[in-house]
Design a protein around this motif. Sequence first.
Motif, mmCIF file in Angstrom:
data_model
loop_
_atom_site.group_PDB
_atom_site.id
_atom_site.type_symbol
_atom_site.label_atom_id
_atom_site.label_comp_id
_atom_site.label_asym_id
_atom_site.label_seq_id
_atom_site.Cartn_x
_atom_site.Cartn_y
_atom_site.Cartn_z
ATOM 1 N N ALA A 33 -21.291 0.603 3.149
ATOM 2 C CA ALA A 33 -20.943 0.092 1.913
ATOM 3 C C ALA A 33 -21.912 -0.206 0.874
ATOM 4 O O ALA A 33 -21.852 -0.892 0.199
ATOM 5 C CB ALA A 33 -20.109 -1.090 1.934
ATOM 6 N N ASN A 53 -23.410 1.404 -1.340
ATOM 7 C CA ASN A 53 -23.023 1.928 -2.656
ATOM 8 C C ASN A 53 -21.981 1.140 -3.255
ATOM 9 O O ASN A 53 -21.969 0.591 -4.326
ATOM 10 C CB ASN A 53 -23.047 3.464 -2.453
ATOM 11 C CG ASN A 53 -24.371 4.131 -2.406
ATOM 12 O OD1 ASN A 53 -25.499 3.867 -2.969
ATOM 13 N ND2 ASN A 53 -24.319 5.156 -1.616
ATOM 14 N N THR A 54 -20.921 1.339 -2.686
ATOM 15 C CA THR A 54 -19.565 1.095 -3.004
ATOM 16 C C THR A 54 -19.500 -0.552 -3.408
ATOM 17 O O THR A 54 -19.050 -1.005 -4.440
ATOM 18 C CB THR A 54 -18.493 1.324 -2.115
ATOM 19 O OG1 THR A 54 -17.177 0.778 -2.736
ATOM 20 C CG2 THR A 54 -18.468 0.592 -0.920
ATOM 21 N N GLU A 58 -21.711 -1.249 -6.481
ATOM 22 C CA GLU A 58 -21.335 -0.878 -7.637
ATOM 23 C C GLU A 58 -20.071 -1.683 -8.172
ATOM 24 O O GLU A 58 -19.901 -1.794 -9.367
ATOM 25 C CB GLU A 58 -20.743 0.686 -7.452
ATOM 26 C CG GLU A 58 -21.970 1.545 -7.347
ATOM 27 C CD GLU A 58 -21.286 2.933 -7.193
ATOM 28 O OE1 GLU A 58 -20.350 3.537 -7.496
ATOM 29 O OE2 GLU A 58 -22.460 3.842 -6.682
ATOM 30 N N HIS A 59 -19.151 -1.956 -7.076
ATOM 31 C CA HIS A 59 -17.945 -3.001 -7.492
ATOM 32 C C HIS A 59 -18.403 -4.155 -8.152
ATOM 33 O O HIS A 59 -18.011 -4.968 -9.112
ATOM 34 C CB HIS A 59 -17.251 -3.193 -6.314
ATOM 35 C CG HIS A 59 -15.603 -3.624 -6.794
ATOM 36 N ND1 HIS A 59 -14.846 -2.893 -6.943
ATOM 37 C CD2 HIS A 59 -15.090 -4.787 -6.782
ATOM 38 C CE1 HIS A 59 -13.534 -3.557 -7.153
ATOM 39 N NE2 HIS A 59 -13.855 -4.829 -6.979
ATOM 40 N N TRP A 78 -15.214 -2.476 -1.008
ATOM 41 C CA TRP A 78 -15.680 -1.642 -0.091
ATOM 42 C C TRP A 78 -15.048 -0.114 0.263
ATOM 43 O O TRP A 78 -15.638 0.570 0.847
ATOM 44 C CB TRP A 78 -15.665 -2.508 1.486
ATOM 45 C CG TRP A 78 -13.972 -2.387 1.642
ATOM 46 C CD1 TRP A 78 -12.999 -3.194 1.201
ATOM 47 C CD2 TRP A 78 -13.174 -1.615 2.471
ATOM 48 N NE1 TRP A 78 -11.754 -3.122 1.835
ATOM 49 C CE2 TRP A 78 -11.834 -1.810 2.739
ATOM 50 C CE3 TRP A 78 -13.533 -0.495 3.506
ATOM 51 C CZ2 TRP A 78 -10.922 -1.259 3.228
ATOM 52 C CZ3 TRP A 78 -12.616 0.111 4.185
ATOM 53 C CH2 TRP A 78 -11.345 -0.227 4.042
ATOM 54 N N SER A 105 -14.476 2.525 -1.700
ATOM 55 C CA SER A 105 -14.650 3.926 -2.172
ATOM 56 C C SER A 105 -14.164 5.093 -1.204
ATOM 57 O O SER A 105 -14.247 4.586 0.027
ATOM 58 C CB SER A 105 -16.059 4.209 -2.775
ATOM 59 O OG SER A 105 -16.908 4.389 -1.787
ATOM 60 N N ASP A 106 -13.859 6.285 -1.617
ATOM 61 C CA ASP A 106 -13.526 7.185 -0.668
ATOM 62 C C ASP A 106 -14.505 7.601 0.371
ATOM 63 O O ASP A 106 -14.110 7.782 1.473
ATOM 64 C CB ASP A 106 -12.968 8.822 -1.561
ATOM 65 C CG ASP A 106 -11.710 8.204 -2.113
ATOM 66 O OD1 ASP A 106 -11.147 7.395 -1.713
ATOM 67 O OD2 ASP A 106 -11.234 9.161 -2.998
ATOM 68 N N GLU A 107 -15.925 7.540 -0.224
ATOM 69 C CA GLU A 107 -17.047 7.991 0.314
ATOM 70 C C GLU A 107 -17.245 6.856 1.269
ATOM 71 O O GLU A 107 -17.828 7.272 2.632
ATOM 72 C CB GLU A 107 -18.093 8.150 -0.553
ATOM 73 C CG GLU A 107 -18.019 9.172 -1.567
ATOM 74 C CD GLU A 107 -17.334 8.930 -2.625
ATOM 75 O OE1 GLU A 107 -17.454 9.769 -3.675
ATOM 76 O OE2 GLU A 107 -16.789 7.936 -3.039
ATOM 77 N N ALA A 108 -17.024 5.817 0.958
ATOM 78 C CA ALA A 108 -17.411 4.585 1.815
ATOM 79 C C ALA A 108 -16.444 4.313 3.151
ATOM 80 O O ALA A 108 -16.964 4.114 4.368
ATOM 81 C CB ALA A 108 -17.617 3.159 1.278
#
Length: 317
Positions: free
Chosen positions: A97, A99-100, A103-104, A287, A289-292
């Motif tokens: 996580a 990045n997500t 960013e959140h 936590w 995001s699609d990518e995470a």
Amino acid sequence: MNIVFLDRDTLSPQTRLREPGFTHTLVCHGRTAPADVAERIADAQVVIVNKVRLDAQALDAAPNLRFIAVAATGTDNIDLAACRARGIVVSNIRNYAVNTVPEHTFALIFALRRSICAYRDAVRAGRWQAAGQFCFFDHPIRDLAGSTLGVIGDGVLGQAVASIGRALGMRVLMSAFKGRSDMGTLYTPFEQVLAVSDVITLHCPLLPSTRHMIGAAEFAAMRRAPLLVNTARGGLVDEAAVGPALAAGQLSGAAFDVVAGEPPALDHPFMALLDRPDFILTPHVAWASDEAVQALADQLIDNIDAFQRGAPVHVVA
């Protein structure tokens, strides 16, 4: 090998969960009530779990259990002492996580610092037309550049948040543990972080030493009426004290992505704050995001494969 996933619905339906690379049976349950845990894991050698509690009594019902793959970083729902006593290996998910969550965190900070939700609601209510000019100034708008960011928790996520803060021109203070002043010059005493920060963000685990680390006394010590953001764990903040702190002007805003009990009961103190322009509650999705989530699912199966090879990774017990 019999594998049971107790709460598959905690991962988004778009997430691909690949099959482990060895002969197995995999049974996925969308959700599992506490009363059903023992029956569902009775024949399992591997249990995948996100939020379902596995206490000593449940573990006793699974004599063949060898490995618990936690589909999250936090393991406070697992009786780790009981696992150690039984020789059950527990692995968690790490660094997915990076990045997500930061960013959140900054999405919440920006929304509060610039009164985004308040202005959106005002426009929806017709305030722009009533203003009779090209803009109106009903809610405060503050830059982040030049302000002070207090980061409590210096792990991967805390450090990532600190890096973003510096890039935005913020003065960043990494907090020492509460009650400690001997952690060196890289850390600022907890009490000083509370006193001088314009934004305080939490990125630490929930432990006996961190439960309710911020409450009424700490709010009273926040001299600059900061924003408070918690994307870490419910229970780090005395949630009943947040509303009074907002009402008293001790906080200029608060945003939470986590609550001590999830979902919160309808009479939880936060539910009475949802109409306030200075409060945001999101449903534990920092936590997610699609990518995470896909990275989490891939690492989850990697952990199971590593255990089967006899070389477990990310072991917490």
